[in-house]
Design a protein around this motif. Structure first.
Motif, PDB file in Angstrom:
ATOM      1  N   PHE A  15       3.184  28.750  21.974  1.00 21.46           N
ATOM      2  CA  PHE A  15       4.101  29.873  21.815  1.00 21.46           C
ATOM      3  C   PHE A  15       5.318  29.465  20.992  1.00 21.46           C
ATOM      4  N   VAL A  49       6.046  31.050  17.273  1.00 21.47           N
ATOM      5  CA  VAL A  49       7.290  31.765  16.981  1.00 21.47           C
ATOM      6  C   VAL A  49       8.072  31.060  15.880  1.00 21.47           C
ATOM      7  N   ARG A  93       8.861  32.678  12.195  1.00 20.86           N
ATOM      8  CA  ARG A  93      10.242  32.752  11.688  1.00 20.86           C
ATOM      9  C   ARG A  93      10.373  31.984  10.380  1.00 20.86           C
ATOM     10  N   THR A  97      15.316  28.423  13.929  1.00 18.53           N
ATOM     11  CA  THR A  97      13.929  28.162  13.566  1.00 18.53           C
ATOM     12  C   THR A  97      13.619  26.671  13.669  1.00 18.53           C
ATOM     13  N   LEU A  99      13.286  25.687  17.380  1.00 14.87           N
ATOM     14  CA  LEU A  99      12.009  26.102  17.970  1.00 14.87           C
ATOM     15  C   LEU A  99      10.883  25.169  17.547  1.00 14.87           C
TER      16      LEU A  99
END
Length: 135
Positions: free
Chosen positions: A19, A23, A27, A47, A50
């Motif tokens: 996940f 994501v 992004r 970004t 993550l």
């Protein structure tokens, strides 16, 4: 209780890491509307966070789970986390393939500043013999 903890750790790797990576990659490949340089930098920093968190957890969670399952004597969870190490390699290969499709680096990218240049509407003469251009 230890089975619950090992199961939570395994499912955090199985669902949480993909996940975060998904994501982050969405992004990274998106073209966001960020009208100022500060907003673009904040978008890029989020970004990067993550992607970095996903890549680090991808390596740490299976190794930690394998270690804890070995200490707890859980043969079933040891097999699960040993298989997760193979999945770790597959996730790194998938991220590398996506990274090869992008034009820039995967992390450290900040979109260009889309703030328009100010429009000059009047000329203010400057001392020192320089006047306004055109008159």
């Amino acid at each position: 209780m230890k089975r619950l903890g090992l199961g939570g750790l395994f499912f955090a790797w199985l669902y949480g890491v993909p996940f975060l990576l998904l994501v982050g990659l969405i992004r990274r490949l998106a073209r966001p509307y960020t009208p100022t340089a500060d907003e673009a930098q904040a978008f890029g920093a989020t970004t990067d966070a993550l992607l970095t968190t996903g890549l680090v957890l991808n390596a740490v969670l299976p190794v930690l789970g394998l270690l804890l399952a070995g200490l707890a004597g859980e043969a079933l969870w040891r097999r699960h986390f040993a298989g997760a190490l193979g999945g770790t390699v597959l996730l790194y290969v998938a991220v590398a393939l996506v990274a090869s499709l992008t034009t820039g680096g995967l992390t450290g990218h900040i979109p260009a500043d889309q703030e328009p240049d100010p429009v000059v509407t009047q000329c203010i003469p400057i001392s020192g013999g320089r006047g306004c251009p055109g008159g």
